[in-house]
Design a protein around this motif. Structure first.
Motif, PDB file in Angstrom:
ATOM      1  N   ARG A 197      41.561  24.524  48.141  1.00  0.00           N
ATOM      2  CA  ARG A 197      40.695  25.706  48.282  1.00  0.00           C
ATOM      3  C   ARG A 197      39.919  25.893  46.986  1.00  0.00           C
ATOM      4  O   ARG A 197      40.492  25.842  45.904  1.00  0.00           O
ATOM      5  CB  ARG A 197      41.538  26.935  48.610  1.00  0.00           C
ATOM      6  N   TYR A 198      38.631  26.118  47.140  1.00  0.00           N
ATOM      7  CA  TYR A 198      37.748  26.029  45.977  1.00  0.00           C
ATOM      8  C   TYR A 198      36.692  27.118  46.126  1.00  0.00           C
ATOM      9  O   TYR A 198      35.986  27.153  47.136  1.00  0.00           O
ATOM     10  CB  TYR A 198      37.124  24.628  46.029  1.00  0.00           C
ATOM     11  N   MET A 199      36.626  28.042  45.165  1.00  0.00           N
ATOM     12  CA  MET A 199      35.701  29.165  45.284  1.00  0.00           C
ATOM     13  C   MET A 199      34.387  28.855  44.577  1.00  0.00           C
ATOM     14  O   MET A 199      34.379  28.415  43.430  1.00  0.00           O
ATOM     15  CB  MET A 199      36.350  30.423  44.683  1.00  0.00           C
ATOM     16  N   LEU A 341      33.820  30.167  50.080  1.00  0.00           N
ATOM     17  CA  LEU A 341      35.117  29.515  49.931  1.00  0.00           C
ATOM     18  C   LEU A 341      35.061  28.153  50.618  1.00  0.00           C
ATOM     19  O   LEU A 341      34.682  28.066  51.785  1.00  0.00           O
ATOM     20  CB  LEU A 341      36.217  30.374  50.567  1.00  0.00           C
TER      21      LEU A 341
ATOM     22  N   ALA B 151      45.862  29.389  45.634  1.00  0.00           N
ATOM     23  CA  ALA B 151      44.712  30.292  45.607  1.00  0.00           C
ATOM     24  C   ALA B 151      43.417  29.499  45.471  1.00  0.00           C
ATOM     25  O   ALA B 151      43.424  28.370  44.987  1.00  0.00           O
ATOM     26  CB  ALA B 151      44.857  31.265  44.440  1.00  0.00           C
ATOM     27  N   PRO B 152      42.316  30.075  45.927  1.00  0.00           N
ATOM     28  CA  PRO B 152      41.044  29.370  45.747  1.00  0.00           C
ATOM     29  C   PRO B 152      40.503  29.571  44.336  1.00  0.00           C
ATOM     30  O   PRO B 152      40.063  30.655  43.978  1.00  0.00           O
ATOM     31  CB  PRO B 152      40.124  30.032  46.783  1.00  0.00           C
ATOM     32  N   PHE B 153      40.560  28.545  43.531  1.00  0.00           N
ATOM     33  CA  PHE B 153      40.104  28.627  42.145  1.00  0.00           C
ATOM     34  C   PHE B 153      38.649  28.184  42.033  1.00  0.00           C
ATOM     35  O   PHE B 153      38.154  27.449  42.871  1.00  0.00           O
ATOM     36  CB  PHE B 153      40.941  27.696  41.248  1.00  0.00           C
ATOM     37  N   GLY B 154      38.012  28.610  40.960  1.00  0.00           N
ATOM     38  CA  GLY B 154      36.754  27.989  40.549  1.00  0.00           C
ATOM     39  C   GLY B 154      37.094  26.738  39.756  1.00  0.00           C
ATOM     40  O   GLY B 154      38.227  26.250  39.811  1.00  0.00           O
TER      41      GLY B 154
END
Ligand code: FES
Ligand SMILES: [Fe+2]
Lengths: 451, 160
Positions: A197-199, A341, B151-154
């Motif tokens: 998961r990558y923001m 996301l 968690a969704p990281f940068g």
């Protein structure tokens, strides 16, 4: 001030044959309309059937920004339901996935629902005697989305109950999913491994566009893939075979001619893929035993045809990308005009050697994760674009590369791999599905409206 | 080197974090054995770095690529550069097996990575598996489990 709501012409005007207006990426109203129209009128990827193998299994996700859940009913059917209790709105399922048993039970007042969404029971039912509950929507239970279609275990849904059929929407584009599934000697994939998961602080469409942008790797990824190649060249002098990781990194530094030759294919409704004749996935080392398994399953000719197809990135409009030869799927989930996301999923080819899944996981880790240096290169560019587009110096983004006069929207075509045709294809589809269900509040009453 | 003491292990872990904070990456790489790995799991209590999903699972080749990239002129995601800081608990010694040449420590940490005006906090547990090679302690495996690994990281660009 609303400029775009109820004004389909204003939406269409954002897309020119070879240019895209910056509001498409930065305007919150356009984003809101995407959630209401684009993500309602298209067939949006929800999940994979292997995530919910048993009755009572469920997965929670979003279509656009609508919270939904995908569940396996007792009769084996798959349902996609709004994740919202019909009583007072509580999200019924809160975990990413799980098994709910025979029914969903709302944690607030214990209304319960069968795994197909229908209302099972309300506690103290006699409190509703003599009321009008029976006439209310609430008694129907968890609301289903407009339509669900399962294609070779890939689950898609359309929020809008009316619109294009699944087959009409995807057409021949489904051949990329076919190829990914056919790569299993048993013709079956299972989703396995935690999603990366990558923001991204940028608009979701920048990511989709990038999937068929073949003019950026050798520039943006010089720092990662280029460094990988140069470090490996030094190490290689010591002998030993080329590591899997170098095979994964190195093709990102392929020259323009390579990408020109590999081609792009576009399909109607915004779908398309890079890598028609060959791709950055074509030169991986053979996995011992795999070809034999494939020949045993499909016969030599068909096995060779399946593995000879090396599509690079297939975009299924609006927001997924599938990589058949490496068995990954990336889902670009819109959160706001400037926030997205990315979830990257990995599939195991049932019946194939572990080494293939090892490569799938490695690819995801080296290219798509927040800890991936290739990912760092791309995200840096999206962030800079999201900031740069706020500049008032220019309003239009250019997607003209290899444009040909009279280019037909909604046609199937194969072209030079460095063309921006697939981006143009996506934006034509974008305008079409954005305005498909939009009432025109600005149209002059009666006959004056332009066709 | 004479027999490894608990103190040696604790000092090693602190020194390793300090090299990262001071961005002495070449000295940091020299702390690893040639077959050493840096592993950041992507699953809870993950046991397999190859057939389960990780955030990172890097051998020396991949670590060298990362380090070299950080100072490359065309590494745009390092313009401006990132910086980092570790705050460690006192490392706990989990194993001291001189005969097997295996020493293991466990160190809860907080970590800050900053770039431009952004600052991100991470917390987790670092596990070091060390061995004496040519008279010096070296890292066979550094395993970093984040509290919120899912968690969704940068972008995470440096090393925890
Ligand atoms: S809100 Fe769900 S039962 Fe009341
Ligand atoms: Fe890229």
């Amino acid at each position: 001030m609303t400029r775009y709501r109820g004004n389909p012409q204003a939406i269409r005007d954002l897309i020119r044959p070879t240019e895209v207006h910056r509001d498409v990426y930065i305007d919150p109203e356009v984003f809101q309309l995407e959630m209401e129209h684009l993500f309602a009128n298209t067939w949006v990827y929800v999940g994979h059937a292997s995530q919910i193998p048993n009755p009572g299994d469920y997965v929670t996700t979003e279509i656009g920004r609508q919270p939904v859940l995908m569940s396996r009913h007792s009769d084996g059917t798959i349902h996609v339901l709004y994740n919202r209790c019909p009583h007072k709105g509580v999200k019924v399922a809160s975990e990413a996935c799980g098994n709910t048993g025979k029914f969903f039970r709302c944690p607030y007042h214990a209304w319960s629902f069968k795994t197909d969404g229908s209302l099972l029971a309300i506690p103290l039912k006699k409190g509703y005697e003599g009321t009008h509950l029976q006439e209310k929507e609430a008694v129907k239970g968890l609301a289903p989305v407009g339509g669900v279609h399962v294609y070779r275990d890939f689950v898609f849904a359309r929020l809008n109950p009316v619109g294009q059929s699944f087959e009409e929407f995807f057409g021949d584009a489904l051949s990329s999913i076919d190829n990914m599934v056919d790569r299993s000697p048993e013709g079956k994939l299972v989703l396995e491994g935690a999603p990366s998961r990558y923001m991204h602080p940028c608009n979701w469409k920048m990511l989709v566009e990038n999937q068929t942008d073949t003019c950026h790797p050798m520039v943006a990824h010089e720092s990662s893939a280029g460094t990988a190649v140069s470090v490996w060249e030094r190490e290689a002098a010591k002998g030993g075979r080329k590591p899997m990781a170098v095979e994964v990194y190195a093709p990102f530094m392929a020259p323009y001619e390579f990408f020109e030759k590999m081609g792009i294919r576009v399909w109607p409704n915004g779908h398309g893929h890079t890598g028609v004749t060959t791709s950055i996935h074509a030169d991986y080392s053979a996995v011992p035993g795999y070809m034999d398994q494939m020949v045993a399953a499909y016969g030599e000719e068909r096995a060779k045809r399946i593995l000879g197809e090396n599509r690079h990135n297939t975009v299924y409009f609006p927001n997924i990308m599938v990589k058949g030869p490496i068995q990954t799927l990336r889902l670009f989930k819109p959160i706001a005009a400037d926030k997205t996301l990315v979830e990257s999923y990995t599939f195991r080819l049932v019946g194939a050697p572990d080494m293939l899944f090892e490569r799938t996981l490695m690819y995801n880790r080296l290219i798509n994760a927040p800890t991936s240096i290739v990912g760092h290169d791309d995200l840096e560019m999206y962030e800079r674009a999201q900031l740069g587009l706020h500049s008032d110096g220019l309003e239009w983004v250019n997607v003209e590369r290899l444009y040909e006069d009279g280019e037909e929207p909604d046609a199937t075509a194969v072209i030079n791999g460095t063309s921006e045709r697939q981006m143009r294809n996506q934006f034509q589809a974008w305008a079409k599905f954005m305005t498909m269900s939009m009432d025109d509040a600005t149209a002059p009453a009666k006959s004056g409206a332009a066709a | 080197m004479s027999a490894v003491t608990q103190d040696d292990l604790v000092r090693f872990v602190y020194r390793e974090a300090r090299l990262l904070d001071e961005m002495e990456f070449d000295q940091w790489l020299a702390l690893f054995t040639e077959d050493g790995h840096y592993w950041m799991p992507g699953e809870w209590r993950q046991t397999d770095p190859r057939l389960q999903a990780s955030l990172m699972y890097e051998d020396m080749l991949l670590l060298r690529i990362r380090v070299e990239r950080l100072s490359n002129a065309r590494t745009f995601s390092q313009k401006p550069r990132s910086r980092c800081q570790h705050v460690l608990q006192v490392p706990q010694v989990d194993e001291m097996d001189e005969a097997a040449n295996r020493y293991r420590t466990y160190t809860p940490f907080h970590y800050v990575e900053t770039r431009g005006d952004e600052k991100e906090w991470y917390a987790g547990w670092a596990r070091h598996e060390l061995a004496v090679v040519d008279g010096a302690l070296k890292i066979r495996l550094k395993r970093v489990d984040l509290v919120n690994f899912d968690a969704p990281f940068g972008n995470i660009q440096l090393f925890m």
